[in-house]
Every structure is written in C-alpha cells, then in structure tokens.
Design a protein around this motif. Structure first.
Motif, PDB file in Angstrom:
ATOM      1  N   GLY A 184       0.815  -1.200   0.000  1.00 11.25           N
ATOM      2  CA  GLY A 184       0.000   0.000   0.000  1.00 11.25           C
ATOM      3  C   GLY A 184       0.851   1.253   0.000  1.00 11.25           C
ATOM      4  O   GLY A 184       2.084   1.206   0.095  1.00 11.25           O
ATOM      5  N   ALA A 185       0.203   2.391  -0.111  1.00  9.99           N
ATOM      6  CA  ALA A 185       0.913   3.671  -0.153  1.00  9.99           C
ATOM      7  C   ALA A 185      -0.040   4.772   0.289  1.00  9.99           C
ATOM      8  O   ALA A 185      -1.126   4.506   0.806  1.00  9.99           O
ATOM      9  CB  ALA A 185       1.472   3.929  -1.549  1.00  9.99           C
ATOM     10  N   THR A 186       0.363   6.026   0.060  1.00  7.46           N
ATOM     11  CA  THR A 186      -0.419   7.185   0.477  1.00  7.46           C
ATOM     12  C   THR A 186      -0.542   8.156  -0.678  1.00  7.46           C
ATOM     13  O   THR A 186       0.420   8.392  -1.414  1.00  7.46           O
ATOM     14  CB  THR A 186       0.250   7.888   1.676  1.00  7.46           C
ATOM     15  N   THR A 187      -1.721   8.721  -0.879  1.00  2.82           N
ATOM     16  CA  THR A 187      -1.962   9.670  -1.965  1.00  2.82           C
ATOM     17  C   THR A 187      -1.375  11.036  -1.619  1.00  2.82           C
ATOM     18  O   THR A 187      -1.028  11.300  -0.453  1.00  2.82           O
ATOM     19  CB  THR A 187      -3.476   9.814  -2.208  1.00  2.82           C
ATOM     20  N   PRO A 188      -1.265  11.934  -2.593  1.00  4.12           N
ATOM     21  CA  PRO A 188      -0.728  13.275  -2.315  1.00  4.12           C
ATOM     22  C   PRO A 188      -1.500  14.043  -1.249  1.00  4.12           C
ATOM     23  O   PRO A 188      -0.938  14.939  -0.609  1.00  4.12           O
ATOM     24  CB  PRO A 188      -0.827  13.974  -3.676  1.00  4.12           C
ATOM     25  N   ASP A 189      -2.775  13.716  -1.027  1.00  5.16           N
ATOM     26  CA  ASP A 189      -3.537  14.406   0.019  1.00  5.16           C
ATOM     27  C   ASP A 189      -3.530  13.640   1.339  1.00  5.16           C
ATOM     28  O   ASP A 189      -4.340  13.893   2.225  1.00  5.16           O
ATOM     29  CB  ASP A 189      -4.963  14.677  -0.447  1.00  5.16           C
ATOM     30  N   GLY A 190      -2.588  12.677   1.466  1.00  2.59           N
ATOM     31  CA  GLY A 190      -2.343  12.036   2.749  1.00  2.59           C
ATOM     32  C   GLY A 190      -3.247  10.878   3.111  1.00  2.59           C
ATOM     33  O   GLY A 190      -3.271  10.460   4.270  1.00  2.59           O
ATOM     34  N   LYS A 191      -3.945  10.287   2.136  1.00  7.06           N
ATOM     35  CA  LYS A 191      -4.848   9.185   2.434  1.00  7.06           C
ATOM     36  C   LYS A 191      -4.207   7.849   2.051  1.00  7.06           C
ATOM     37  O   LYS A 191      -3.712   7.685   0.936  1.00  7.06           O
ATOM     38  CB  LYS A 191      -6.171   9.375   1.689  1.00  7.06           C
ATOM     39  N   ALA A 192      -4.224   6.929   2.997  1.00  6.95           N
ATOM     40  CA  ALA A 192      -3.597   5.620   2.783  1.00  6.95           C
ATOM     41  C   ALA A 192      -4.521   4.690   2.005  1.00  6.95           C
ATOM     42  O   ALA A 192      -5.748   4.799   2.080  1.00  6.95           O
ATOM     43  CB  ALA A 192      -3.225   4.998   4.123  1.00  6.95           C
ATOM     44  N   TYR A 193      -3.927   3.774   1.257  1.00 10.71           N
ATOM     45  CA  TYR A 193      -4.698   2.784   0.513  1.00 10.71           C
ATOM     46  C   TYR A 193      -3.914   1.480   0.444  1.00 10.71           C
ATOM     47  O   TYR A 193      -2.685   1.457   0.612  1.00 10.71           O
ATOM     48  CB  TYR A 193      -5.020   3.280  -0.899  1.00 10.71           C
ATOM     49  N   THR A 194      -4.634   0.405   0.214  1.00  9.54           N
ATOM     50  CA  THR A 194      -4.016  -0.901   0.009  1.00  9.54           C
ATOM     51  C   THR A 194      -4.522  -1.442  -1.334  1.00  9.54           C
ATOM     52  O   THR A 194      -5.036  -0.694  -2.155  1.00  9.54           O
ATOM     53  CB  THR A 194      -4.343  -1.867   1.157  1.00  9.54           C
ATOM     54  N   TYR A 195      -4.399  -2.765  -1.557  1.00 13.82           N
ATOM     55  CA  TYR A 195      -4.757  -3.331  -2.850  1.00 13.82           C
ATOM     56  C   TYR A 195      -5.670  -4.542  -2.733  1.00 13.82           C
ATOM     57  O   TYR A 195      -5.582  -5.324  -1.784  1.00 13.82           O
ATOM     58  CB  TYR A 195      -3.492  -3.723  -3.630  1.00 13.82           C
ATOM     59  N   ASN A 196      -6.558  -4.649  -3.742  1.00 10.97           N
ATOM     60  CA  ASN A 196      -7.422  -5.819  -3.903  1.00 10.97           C
ATOM     61  C   ASN A 196      -7.210  -6.402  -5.296  1.00 10.97           C
ATOM     62  O   ASN A 196      -6.950  -5.677  -6.259  1.00 10.97           O
ATOM     63  CB  ASN A 196      -8.900  -5.454  -3.777  1.00 10.97           C
ATOM     64  N   VAL A 197      -7.382  -7.729  -5.385  1.00 10.52           N
ATOM     65  CA  VAL A 197      -7.431  -8.363  -6.700  1.00 10.52           C
ATOM     66  C   VAL A 197      -8.689  -7.898  -7.419  1.00 10.52           C
ATOM     67  O   VAL A 197      -9.766  -7.820  -6.827  1.00 10.52           O
ATOM     68  CB  VAL A 197      -7.455  -9.895  -6.552  1.00 10.52           C
ATOM     69  N   ASN A 198      -8.555  -7.591  -8.708  1.00 11.49           N
ATOM     70  CA  ASN A 198      -9.693  -7.164  -9.495  1.00 11.49           C
ATOM     71  C   ASN A 198      -9.840  -8.084 -10.713  1.00 11.49           C
ATOM     72  O   ASN A 198      -9.653  -9.289 -10.595  1.00 11.49           O
ATOM     73  CB  ASN A 198      -9.548  -5.684  -9.867  1.00 11.49           C
ATOM     74  N   ASP A 199     -10.115  -7.555 -11.866  1.00 10.10           N
ATOM     75  CA  ASP A 199     -10.466  -8.361 -13.032  1.00 10.10           C
ATOM     76  C   ASP A 199      -9.274  -9.140 -13.579  1.00 10.10           C
ATOM     77  O   ASP A 199      -8.145  -8.642 -13.599  1.00 10.10           O
ATOM     78  CB  ASP A 199     -11.026  -7.477 -14.142  1.00 10.10           C
ATOM     79  N   GLY A 200      -9.555 -10.347 -14.080  1.00 14.25           N
ATOM     80  CA  GLY A 200      -8.500 -11.224 -14.576  1.00 14.25           C
ATOM     81  C   GLY A 200      -8.618 -11.508 -16.056  1.00 14.25           C
ATOM     82  O   GLY A 200      -9.570 -11.125 -16.737  1.00 14.25           O
ATOM     83  N   SER A 201      -7.622 -12.206 -16.567  1.00 19.06           N
ATOM     84  CA  SER A 201      -7.618 -12.683 -17.940  1.00 19.06           C
ATOM     85  C   SER A 201      -6.784 -13.951 -17.997  1.00 19.06           C
ATOM     86  O   SER A 201      -6.198 -14.380 -16.993  1.00 19.06           O
ATOM     87  CB  SER A 201      -7.067 -11.620 -18.896  1.00 19.06           C
ATOM     88  N   VAL A 202      -6.733 -14.557 -19.195  1.00 23.88           N
ATOM     89  CA  VAL A 202      -6.028 -15.823 -19.355  1.00 23.88           C
ATOM     90  C   VAL A 202      -5.423 -15.880 -20.745  1.00 23.88           C
ATOM     91  O   VAL A 202      -6.004 -15.379 -21.712  1.00 23.88           O
ATOM     92  CB  VAL A 202      -6.998 -17.011 -19.132  1.00 23.88           C
ATOM     93  N   ALA A 203      -4.233 -16.450 -20.847  1.00 20.91           N
ATOM     94  CA  ALA A 203      -3.576 -16.640 -22.142  1.00 20.91           C
ATOM     95  C   ALA A 203      -2.400 -17.574 -21.941  1.00 20.91           C
ATOM     96  O   ALA A 203      -1.899 -17.739 -20.824  1.00 20.91           O
ATOM     97  CB  ALA A 203      -3.111 -15.313 -22.731  1.00 20.91           C
ATOM     98  N   ASP A 204      -1.964 -18.176 -23.034  1.00 18.03           N
ATOM     99  CA  ASP A 204      -0.724 -18.965 -23.010  1.00 18.03           C
ATOM    100  C   ASP A 204       0.409 -18.005 -23.337  1.00 18.03           C
ATOM    101  O   ASP A 204       0.689 -17.713 -24.490  1.00 18.03           O
ATOM    102  CB  ASP A 204      -0.808 -20.096 -24.030  1.00 18.03           C
ATOM    103  N   LEU A 205       1.055 -17.511 -22.306  1.00 15.71           N
ATOM    104  CA  LEU A 205       2.069 -16.470 -22.473  1.00 15.71           C
ATOM    105  C   LEU A 205       3.419 -17.019 -22.922  1.00 15.71           C
ATOM    106  O   LEU A 205       4.197 -16.305 -23.564  1.00 15.71           O
ATOM    107  CB  LEU A 205       2.246 -15.697 -21.162  1.00 15.71           C
ATOM    108  N   ASP A 206       3.719 -18.272 -22.592  1.00 13.78           N
ATOM    109  CA  ASP A 206       5.045 -18.820 -22.889  1.00 13.78           C
ATOM    110  C   ASP A 206       5.021 -19.905 -23.962  1.00 13.78           C
ATOM    111  O   ASP A 206       6.058 -20.494 -24.274  1.00 13.78           O
ATOM    112  CB  ASP A 206       5.719 -19.342 -21.621  1.00 13.78           C
ATOM    113  N   GLY A 207       3.852 -20.201 -24.522  1.00 12.63           N
ATOM    114  CA  GLY A 207       3.776 -21.117 -25.650  1.00 12.63           C
ATOM    115  C   GLY A 207       3.884 -22.581 -25.311  1.00 12.63           C
ATOM    116  O   GLY A 207       4.146 -23.399 -26.205  1.00 12.63           O
TER     117      GLY A 207
END
Length: 619
Positions: free
Chosen positions: A124-147
C-alpha cells in the motif's frame, strides 16, 4: 436414457465436434491457441474426478484411454472427456492417451475442489492528500504467455481508493501481474500515476496477436508506466493529476508487451486522443475517460485488438494489428467523423449507443467478426452496420440465444427511459438490429440482465433482468419470478443447462419451485467476489479439463486466486470452448468495463443440435 446410450447417440449425431479436425476443412480458418490436453484430477469423497480437453484439432471421433499410475482404467475407448475413478486416493497420478498425440499427464491431484494460486500483493501507499490505501485483486484474464500449451492467469491489482469516473479523488497505481498455475509470477506492469484506477480506465488484452504461439498483452499506458522489466515508458517523472485526482492532460499511449517477460515491445499514440475534454460532454472527464477493449478476427483469420473511447456521447473504436514486430492501425470508427455543415456523418447513429461492455461476434455471417458496441454494431471493416437507437445500457449478451432463429441475437438492457421509450429490456437480431421482443423497463434505469438456458421446458436461452419476469427466447413470459442472480453464468453440472453465478455462489434453477438451489458456496473456502455490488468473479472460462467452465475467485485477504472446477460427471462431450473463436474473444474482453460472461457462436443448451464445424488452425 442410460449414460452409455446417450454417448452413443451423441456420437452418431456428430455432437462431439464443435470445430474442424485436421483435413476436415481445407480453408485455414481462424487462428486459435495450440493447447495441451489440460488434464486435471480432483479428489472427492467418492474418489478422483479426471477431466481433459477435446481439441478443435483432434481427428473427428477421437477417443481416449486413461491411466492411473501407469494402469489403464477403461476397458473400452472413452468417447467422453471425463471419468470418475471411484475409491482412488489423492496421491494417484493420471495420464490421458489418444492416437496421434503425445501422452498428457495431470499435475498433482487436487485434494480439495479448487486450486490455490498464491499471489504477490503490492504494498500500500499514500496519496498526495495524505490518504492511505491498500490493494485488492480485481479483473483477470487468461492466455498462453510462454507457448507451452498451458494457460497463465493475469490479474489487475486495483487500489482500495479506485474511483468511478464520475467521482473525484486521487487513486493509487494500477498493476497487472501474470502468474503460472503453480504461482510463479512472470512479471508485473505498473501503469503509473498517470493512469487513473477504476472499472472504466484499464482494459488489457492478452492474446497471440502475431501467431507465434505465445500471447502478447496490450493496454493503454502513459508517461511513467513501467514495463515488466522495470523500464519506464515516456517521461517517468511526469505527473498530470489535477487537484481532483483526474488525469485530463498529457500523452496517452497504446503499448504491446511481451507475454513472457512483460517487456514493452512497441508503443504508439492512443486513438483517439482525448482532445478537448468538454467536447465529449462534460468538463471533468466522466465521458472522455470511458474505455473498452476486445479481440476480434476482423479479416476472418487473424486476431486484431480493438480499443475504444467514449459511449455516453461520441464513440470511437480503433482496431490494431500486431504483425512481424510492428503495431499498425487497421481502422478507426468515429461517430463524429464526416459531419459537414451541420449534417451528421455516416456513423452518427452510434452516438449515445455504447454500453459498459463491448462484445464481438460474426453477426452478418461473412466469416469476419463485428463489434457489438451496445445498441450500435460496427462492421468488421470499421463502418456502422446499424443502431437500434435505444441508447446506453449496462448489460449486453451476444450469442445463439434463440436456436429457432437464423443467425445470432443480442440481449441488452437500457438506462434512459426517454431514449428506450418502453423497451428497457430487449432482444434484437444481431445482423439487422430488428427488435425481436421487448419489455417496458418500468420507466427506470434497468441495471442488470442476463440470458442462459436454465429451463429445459423451453427451447433456447431464458432471459431476465432487474425489470420484468422470466422470458423464453421467443419473448414469452414463462414465470413472474426469475432467479435473483442476474450477473454471470457457468456450465457446471452434468447437463447442458447453464447455472447462474453470482458473488461466490453457483446455483441451479429449479423451474418447479421457482427457486435457486445452491451447488457451490465459495464462502465456505474463503472466496470473495470483485467489483462491489457487481459481485463478479475474477474470471470465468473453460480453462482446462472438459468443456465445462471454471470460475476464478480471489481469496478474502487477496493473497491467492482460488480456481474452482466441477467434479460432476457428464455424458456430453464438446470441444473445448476456447477453440470456439467467438467464445475465446469474449473471454479476452471479459475484464473490460462491467464484466459479462462469454457466449459461444453456437447454441449450447438443452436440446442443442450438433454445432456446425468451424475452420480453425493453430500457429
């Protein structure tokens, strides 16, 4: 009907092939992924359930043999692509063999009904106006990236201070990660401070665009975005955020990333440029910064990327090709283009018609994909095909919804009563825009709607919305009440009906009682949904095993993906849905806007006929 009789009848009817095998169709057809057999084994109270893929490149009528720890389990060749090994232990290992193909082995047998893929949560981090935040998993996708023939999963990390475009406020950076199924992280892309976080800002497309057997990833970037190898795009120190947290200035790019390393391969200016923000309908960015994206086979053979901007007012779609290491513009559709002396241009009827999601299908049957941009559809050549004129809406479904009709159908709900004028819920012909049936919408914003076959008493898919009752495919109301679940659907159990999916629940609709019956409750395993009240999964798609779909949820504390796969035997066999190009393209665009479940190009439901074989090829 006994299971073995049912299998035999499907074989004789040709039900077991949805796509062409080698030599079946001379034309090369559409490029699809070179997938492996996708064998998965899951331990249950009754033993081990094993599923595997039938591929679009398999010889017609191919059968399979299954081995446990080197011992053949089936006395006769298997026509289906699943098997229940009664009484087997979770330590067992399985191999599938078919003529003309290498043996395919499952990984370790799952000891529970889901696979855990550990994640590396950003700090997590803090915005320029001093508000803290963390992270959530959101939308996903799928592919064969390495073949290697096996899928990798991609996830968007969204900060807890992400905002809808209509809401002011600083947001944290958005990250895109890629993971192998064993939890190995391949790379992380940091979109930086100049890409605002929220449901409508970042669509990312993971697909093998150039046909080299390995997927690339494409998305909108800006000054300060950082690729998977740690290299900045543009000016790393630039900060275009205004006092309200919006980003309404500075350059915007479209970047192609290498799927294996996350390295930026090419960047160009995003089309269209934002230009005068006010010209899109407001001064604060609610309309100019509405982005969507999808994959489409615009030439009928190779995939292109389509990214867009705007849908409440002006609508612009830009098609791109990634070929031989070069990113090139195929066409740009602009609903405002060509206006002269106060007269609208040829695409003006697409104004105000966009939805919160863009779908793709070959609606006119010419072998090339078209873009269903809500209430307007854009041809494969970038020209307007039609507009229903019913304006913006939140939900959109495109597929073979009514098997009694020729072609494909579009089901859509609409937001503005003054525009939809008594047709807030409707189904229209995908090729012409002709309204086939509609409901009034009660004079409100109809926010939700879905179509899937949940009742075998009526041909085709049933449709329902947050207004009206349960409708059959021909527009007749068959029940006053409908399932409370109006979000997603999943082919999960042993029949051909689709099961409603909402939040972390998979349910079965019981037409006799008019109630949903719980099949899976992901909450029992620590699963959580995404996107607030939308309650969507990270991803739903046919990821491995037989033709039925998997659902990917996040863990409650966002430290893992939980991938659930069915353990219900089925007598039906279909080619993996990921070798149906329409279904696969809709999966690729599932992470855009208000996520929608994918639909194949053929009717998949009770009483279905054998799908017409499609010409496909692998790289």
């Amino acid at each position: 009907m006994a299971v073995h009789t049912k299998i035999a009848s499907l074989l004789s009817a040709g039900m077991l092939a949805c796509c062409a095998g080698p030599g079946a169709i001379a034309a090369p057809g559409k490029q699809v992924e070179r997938l492996d057999r996708g064998v998965v084994a899951i331990h249950t109270g009754a033993g081990n359930f094993i599923g595997w893929r039938a591929l679009g490149t398999d010889a017609p009528g191919a059968t399979f043999d299954l081995y446990r720890d080197g011992r053949k389990l089936n006395a006769q060749p298997l026509a289906v692509t699943n098997f229940m090994d009664g009484g087997a232990k979770a330590t067992a290992r399985y191999t599938v063999r078919t003529a003309g193909a290498p043996d395919a082995a499952a990984g370790a047998t799952w000891e529970q009904p889901y696979k855990t893929i550990p994640l590396q949560k950003p700090p997590g981090a803090t915005t320029p106006d001093g508000k803290a935040y963390t992270y959530n998993v959101n939308d996903g996708s799928v592919a064969d990236l390495d073949g290697d023939g096996s899928y990798e999963l991609l996830v968007k990390w969204q900060p807890t201070n992400a905002h809808d475009n209509s809401h002011p406020g600083y947001t944290g950076n958005t990250y895109i990660d890629a993971y192998k199924l064993d939890g190995t992280r391949l790379w992380r892309i940091d979109l930086g401070r100049n890409i605002r976080a929220g449901a409508h800002y970042t669509t990312y497309l993971a697909y093998d665009f150039d046909g080299d057997g390995k997927a690339e990833v494409m998305m909108k970037t800006a000054d300060g975005s950082v690729d998977g190898e740690g290299k900045a795009i543009g000016n790393a120190r630039a900060d275009y955020r205004n006092a309200n947290g919006y980003v309404l200035d500075g350059p915007e790019f479209l970047t192609v990333f290498d799927g294996r390393s996350g390295a930026a391969l090419a960047s160009t200016n995003y089309l269209p440029a934002r230009g005068d923000v006010k010209a899109w309908g407001d001064a604060y960015g609610n309309r100019v910064d509405r982005f969507l994206g999808t994959v489409a086979y615009l030439d009928g053979a190779r995939p292109s990327a389509v990214f867009s901007r705007g849908y409440y007012t002006r609508a612009v779609l830009a098609a791109w090709d990634w070929r031989d290491g070069k990113l090139s513009s195929r066409w740009v559709f602009d609903s405002d283009a060509g206006a002269r002396e106060g007269k609208p241009g040829p695409g003006a009827a697409a104004n105000h018609q966009g939805a919160h999601w863009m779908s793709v299908a070959d609606v006119d049957g010419d072998g090339k994909d078209d873009l269903v941009y809500g209430a307007a559809t854009i041809r494969s050549d970038g020209t307007l095909l039609y507009s229903t004129g019913l304006c913006h809406g939140d939900t959109l479904h495109v597929g073979k919804l009514d098997p009694a009709r020729a072609g494909l159908q579009v089901f859509m709900v609409h937001e503005t009563p003054s525009c939809y004028q008594g047709r807030g819920v409707e189904m229209h012909d995908a090729a012409t825009g002709k309204i086939l049936w509609s409901l009034g919408g009660d004079g409100h914003d109809v926010g939700r709607g879905t179509c899937m076959d949940i009742d075998p008493a009526y041909p085709g898919e049933e449709c329902w919305a947050s207004a009206g009752g349960l409708m059959n495919a021909s527009g007749k109301q068959v029940a006053d009440t409908h399932p409370r679940s109006i979000n997603f659907g999943l082919w999960w159990d042993g029949d051909l009906l689709r099961e409603p999916l909402d939040g972390v629940h998979i349910d079965k609709w019981n037409p006799a009682t008019g109630r949903l019956e719980r099949l899976v409750d992901g909450a029992d395993y620590g699963a959580a949904s995404t996107n607030g009240t939308k309650s969507t999964p990270v991803l739903s798609a046919d990821l491995f095993g037989d033709w039925r779909e998997e659902v990917v949820w996040r863990s409650r504390n966002d430290d893992a993906l939980l991938v659930f796969s069915t353990t219900v035997p089925t007598p039906y066999r279909l080619v993996t849905l990921m070798h149906d190009p329409q279904y696969r393209a809709q999966v690729a665009g599932q992470n855009a806007g208000y996520n929608q479940p994918p639909h194949p190009s053929f009717y998949l439901g009770d009483g279905m006929q054998p799908p017409v074989p499609q010409a496909i090829h692998v790289p």
